[in-house]
Design a protein around this motif. Structure first.
Motif, PDB file in Angstrom:
ATOM      1  N   ARG A  31       8.570   4.020  16.221  1.00  0.00           N
ATOM      2  CA  ARG A  31       9.476   5.368  15.402  1.00  0.00           C
ATOM      3  C   ARG A  31       8.211   4.598  14.374  1.00  0.00           C
ATOM      4  N   PRO A  32       8.821   5.738  13.546  1.00  0.00           N
ATOM      5  CA  PRO A  32       7.810   5.379  11.804  1.00  0.00           C
ATOM      6  C   PRO A  32       7.562   3.722  11.321  1.00  0.00           C
ATOM      7  N   SER A  33       6.669   3.321  11.052  1.00  0.00           N
ATOM      8  CA  SER A  33       6.666   2.268  10.535  1.00  0.00           C
ATOM      9  C   SER A  33       6.546   1.561   9.170  1.00  0.00           C
ATOM     10  N   ILE A  34       6.426   1.008   7.942  1.00  0.00           N
ATOM     11  CA  ILE A  34       6.282   0.512   6.888  1.00  0.00           C
ATOM     12  C   ILE A  34       5.234   1.146   6.832  1.00  0.00           C
ATOM     13  N   LYS A  35       4.307   0.529   7.543  1.00  0.00           N
ATOM     14  CA  LYS A  35       2.468   1.112   7.209  1.00  0.00           C
ATOM     15  C   LYS A  35       2.459   2.515   6.576  1.00  0.00           C
ATOM     16  N   GLN A  36       3.472   3.279   8.024  1.00  0.00           N
ATOM     17  CA  GLN A  36       3.441   4.082   7.837  1.00  0.00           C
ATOM     18  C   GLN A  36       3.749   5.575   6.409  1.00  0.00           C
ATOM     19  N   VAL A  37       5.184   4.493   6.480  1.00  0.00           N
ATOM     20  CA  VAL A  37       5.433   4.939   4.686  1.00  0.00           C
ATOM     21  C   VAL A  37       4.635   4.265   3.393  1.00  0.00           C
ATOM     22  N   ALA A  38       4.089   3.862   3.562  1.00  0.00           N
ATOM     23  CA  ALA A  38       3.081   3.541   2.656  1.00  0.00           C
ATOM     24  C   ALA A  38       1.747   4.149   2.118  1.00  0.00           C
ATOM     25  N   SER A  39       1.012   4.304   3.107  1.00  0.00           N
ATOM     26  CA  SER A  39       0.442   5.522   3.925  1.00  0.00           C
ATOM     27  C   SER A  39       0.408   6.193   3.511  1.00  0.00           C
ATOM     28  N   GLN A  40       1.325   7.423   3.343  1.00  0.00           N
ATOM     29  CA  GLN A  40       1.735   8.849   3.083  1.00  0.00           C
ATOM     30  C   GLN A  40       2.429   9.305   1.329  1.00  0.00           C
ATOM     31  N   ALA A  41       2.441   8.050   1.485  1.00  0.00           N
ATOM     32  CA  ALA A  41       2.942   7.633  -0.063  1.00  0.00           C
ATOM     33  C   ALA A  41       2.282   7.513  -1.152  1.00  0.00           C
ATOM     34  N   GLY A  42       1.107   7.457  -0.262  1.00  0.00           N
ATOM     35  CA  GLY A  42       0.086   6.536  -1.422  1.00  0.00           C
ATOM     36  C   GLY A  42       0.105   5.327  -2.053  1.00  0.00           C
ATOM     37  N   VAL A  43       0.852   4.315  -1.610  1.00  0.00           N
ATOM     38  CA  VAL A  43       1.389   3.554  -1.760  1.00  0.00           C
ATOM     39  C   VAL A  43       0.987   2.013  -1.059  1.00  0.00           C
ATOM     40  N   SER A  44       0.665   0.627  -1.283  1.00  0.00           N
ATOM     41  CA  SER A  44       0.391  -0.070  -0.944  1.00  0.00           C
ATOM     42  C   SER A  44       1.636  -0.775   0.025  1.00  0.00           C
ATOM     43  N   ILE A  45       1.598  -1.470   1.427  1.00  0.00           N
ATOM     44  CA  ILE A  45       2.879  -1.656   1.833  1.00  0.00           C
ATOM     45  C   ILE A  45       3.720  -2.793   0.674  1.00  0.00           C
ATOM     46  N   ALA A  46       3.040  -3.418   0.298  1.00  0.00           N
ATOM     47  CA  ALA A  46       3.820  -4.744  -0.442  1.00  0.00           C
ATOM     48  C   ALA A  46       4.964  -3.637  -1.534  1.00  0.00           C
ATOM     49  N   THR A  47       3.718  -2.329  -2.102  1.00  0.00           N
ATOM     50  CA  THR A  47       4.912  -1.459  -3.135  1.00  0.00           C
ATOM     51  C   THR A  47       5.888  -1.036  -2.214  1.00  0.00           C
ATOM     52  N   VAL A  48       6.275  -0.611  -1.111  1.00  0.00           N
ATOM     53  CA  VAL A  48       7.238  -0.225   0.217  1.00  0.00           C
ATOM     54  C   VAL A  48       8.319  -0.826  -0.224  1.00  0.00           C
ATOM     55  N   SER A  49       7.618  -2.809   0.484  1.00  0.00           N
ATOM     56  CA  SER A  49       8.331  -3.310   0.241  1.00  0.00           C
ATOM     57  C   SER A  49       9.048  -4.305  -0.252  1.00  0.00           C
ATOM     58  N   ARG A  50       8.715  -4.377  -1.564  1.00  0.00           N
ATOM     59  CA  ARG A  50       9.542  -4.625  -2.988  1.00  0.00           C
ATOM     60  C   ARG A  50      10.419  -3.521  -3.182  1.00  0.00           C
ATOM     61  N   LEU A  51      10.533  -1.907  -2.975  1.00  0.00           N
ATOM     62  CA  LEU A  51      11.297  -1.651  -3.354  1.00  0.00           C
ATOM     63  C   LEU A  51      12.397  -1.281  -2.520  1.00  0.00           C
ATOM     64  N   LEU A  52      11.961  -1.622  -0.553  1.00  0.00           N
ATOM     65  CA  LEU A  52      13.410  -1.951  -0.153  1.00  0.00           C
ATOM     66  C   LEU A  52      14.038  -3.376  -0.291  1.00  0.00           C
ATOM     67  N   ASN A  53      13.457  -4.548  -1.176  1.00  0.00           N
ATOM     68  CA  ASN A  53      14.120  -5.450  -1.416  1.00  0.00           C
ATOM     69  C   ASN A  53      14.384  -5.519  -2.362  1.00  0.00           C
ATOM     70  N   LYS A  54      13.944  -5.381  -3.846  1.00  0.00           N
ATOM     71  CA  LYS A  54      14.138  -5.219  -4.928  1.00  0.00           C
ATOM     72  C   LYS A  54      14.000  -3.690  -6.014  1.00  0.00           C
ATOM     73  N   PRO A  55      14.618  -2.827  -5.626  1.00  0.00           N
ATOM     74  CA  PRO A  55      14.703  -1.782  -5.826  1.00  0.00           C
ATOM     75  C   PRO A  55      13.914  -1.791  -7.453  1.00  0.00           C
ATOM     76  N   GLY A  56      14.812  -2.591  -8.072  1.00  0.00           N
ATOM     77  CA  GLY A  56      14.910  -1.927  -9.778  1.00  0.00           C
ATOM     78  C   GLY A  56      12.854  -2.638  -9.903  1.00  0.00           C
ATOM     79  N   SER A  57      12.414  -2.901  -8.891  1.00  0.00           N
ATOM     80  CA  SER A  57      10.764  -3.319  -9.092  1.00  0.00           C
ATOM     81  C   SER A  57       9.971  -2.780  -9.080  1.00  0.00           C
ATOM     82  N   VAL A  58       9.965  -1.691  -9.133  1.00  0.00           N
ATOM     83  CA  VAL A  58       9.413   0.166  -8.329  1.00  0.00           C
ATOM     84  C   VAL A  58       9.367   1.365  -9.585  1.00  0.00           C
ATOM     85  N   SER A  59       8.659   1.689 -10.448  1.00  0.00           N
ATOM     86  CA  SER A  59       8.646   2.378 -11.378  1.00  0.00           C
ATOM     87  C   SER A  59       9.759   3.888 -10.433  1.00  0.00           C
TER      88      SER A  59
END
Length: 347
Positions: free
Chosen positions: A2-30
Motif C-alpha cells: 500500500r502507498p506509504s507516507i514517504k510516497q505521499v511526501a515525495s509525490q507532493a514535494g514536501v517532507s514526511i514531517a509536513t505530511v505527518s503534521r497535516l494528518l495530526n494537526k491540520p491547521g499547522s500546514v498552509s
C-alpha cells in the motif's frame, strides 16, 4: 504494498514531517500545501495509520471485523472464535458494527482501513451486489465473508457459512414431520440480510416438497423485535393463526415466544416455534428453543485462518474449495416445537 507516507511526501514535494503534521494537526500546514498533499493522498489511495505501528514493514498484524450487531450473541460467538484464532497466530482484532444498516457498511470498513488493518472479516447485507466488497477488491485488500453464503454469480469472493437454504429446509421439514401444515416464516427485513432471503427460499422448498401451500412471510422492522401490529393481530386470530412459526433467527423466536405468552397462547401446545442460530440462551429457556444450530465460533475461527492465509500469501487466489467453506449445521429438537394437535371444536 500500500502507498506509504514517504510516497505521499515525495509525490507532493514536501517532507514526511509536513505530511505527518497535516494528518495530526491540520491547521499547522498552509492551505496551499494542504491542498497539494490531499490531492496526492487521493491519487495514491493512501490511508493514514493512526496506530503508528509497523509503518516501515507495511503491515500491522491486525485484522478488522465488521458485524451487523453484537446484541445478537451469534455474532459475539463468531467474534470469540476470531479472537482466539487471531491470538494463536499473533494477530490483533479491531471490530465495529453496522446495526443492520447496509449504507453504514462502507463507512465501517473505511474506519478500519484508516487504522491500516491487513484484512477484513465482515458480514454484509448482500454479498452478491455490494459496493464495499467491490472497493476491497479494487484496492486488493484481503477479506473473508462470515455467514454470507455466496451464490455462483459471485466468483472470486471468499466466505464461510452454513448452507442457509438447506438448513432452513431441514428446520421446516422437522416441523412438517411433527404434523404441521400451516407453517409461517417470521423474519427480519429481507433487504437487510441475504441470509434471511436464503432461509426463506429453504422454507419455500420444504413446503413445496411436502405439497403444502406456503404462507406469506412476516417481515418485521428489526431482526430482534416483533412489535408489528399486523403480526400481533395475526397471532391473536385463531382463524388465520399458523400452527407453527419458523423464525429467521433465535432472538426473533424468543421474542415471538414472549409475545405469544402475552396473548395467552402456550408454546408449543397452541403454536410451535422454531428458531435459527442455536444460541446457548435458547437452551436456558422454558421450553427449550428448537432451532437450527450453526457453529458460530468455528465460522469465526475458519474465517480468521482463511484471511491470514490470504494476507501472508500476498492476497494470492485461494483454491475454489477454500473460497466457499460450508460448515455443517444441526437441528436442536428442543421443546418449543411439538407434534401438531388439532384444536378441540368449540361448543
Amino acid at each position: 504494498m500500500r502507498p506509504s507516507i514517504k510516497q505521499v511526501a515525495s509525490q507532493a514535494g514536501v517532507s514526511i514531517a509536513t505530511v505527518s503534521r497535516l494528518l495530526n494537526k491540520p491547521g499547522s500546514v498552509s492551505a496551499e500545501t494542504a491542498e497539494r498533499i490531499h490531492q496526492t493522498i487521493a491519487a495514491l489511495g493512501f490511508r493514514p495509520n493512526f496506530t503508528g505501528r509497523n509503518l516501515r514493514a507495511g503491515n500491522s498484524r491486525t485484522v478488522g471485523v465488521v458485524v451487523p450487531t453484537l446484541s445478537n450473541t451469534v455474532f459475539a460467538q463468531c467474534l470469540q472464535g476470531i479472537e482466539l484464532a487471531a491470538r494463536e497466530l499473533a494477530y490483533s482484532v479491531m471490530f465495529t458494527a453496522t446495526e443492520y444498516l447496509p449504507q453504514d457498511e462502507s463507512a465501517a470498513v473505511e474506519r478500519l482501513l484508516s487504522h491500516r488493518v491487513d484484512g477484513v472479516i465482515l458480514t454484509v447485507a448482500d454479498a452478491g451486489a455490494n459496493a464495499t466488497l467491490d472497493l476491497l477488491e479494487h484496492e486488493r485488500i484481503p477479506y473473508v465473508l462470515a455467514y454470507n453464503q455466496l451464490s455462483d454469480n459471485a466468483p472470486g469472493r471468499t466466505a464461510v457459512s452454513v448452507d442457509n437454504r438447506q438448513a432452513a429446509r431441514d428446520a421446516v421439514a422437522h416441523l412438517i414431520a411433527l404434523g404441521h401444515t400451516r407453517i409461517q416464516m417470521l423474519s427480519g427485513q429481507f433487504s437487510a440480510s441475504d441470509r434471511a432471503l436464503q432461509r426463506h427460499q429453504g422454507y419455500l422448498e420444504a413446503m413445496q416438497a411436502a405439497q403444502l401451500a406456503p404462507l406469506p412471510a412476516i417481515e418485521v422492522q428489526r431482526h430482534t423485535l416483533t412489535a408489528a401490529t399486523d403480526y400481533q393481530q395475526l397471532l391473536a386470530d385463531p382463524a388465520c393463526r399458523p400452527s407453527a412459526l419458523f423464525c429467521s433467527n433465535d432472538l426473533l423466536a424468543l421474542s415471538a415466544m414472549r409475545d405469544l405468552r402475552a396473548l395467552g397462547l402456550r408454546v408449543p401446545q397452541d403454536i410451535s416455534v422454531m428458531g435459527f442460530d442455536g444460541i446457548p440462551l435458547g437452551e436456558l429457556m422454558e421450553p427449550v428453543l428448537s432451532s437450527v444450530v450453526q457453529p458460530s465460533g468455528q465460522i469465526g475461527e475458519v474465517a480468521l485462518r482463511t484471511l491470514v492465509a490470504a494476507i501472508e500469501n500476498d492476497n494470492a487466489g485461494l483454491a475454489a474449495a477454500e473460497q466457499r467453506r460450508i460448515l455443517p449445521h444441526a437441528i436442536r429438537t428442543g421443546a418449543s416445537a411439538a407434534a401438531y394437535v388439532a384444536p378441540a371444536p368449540e361448543d
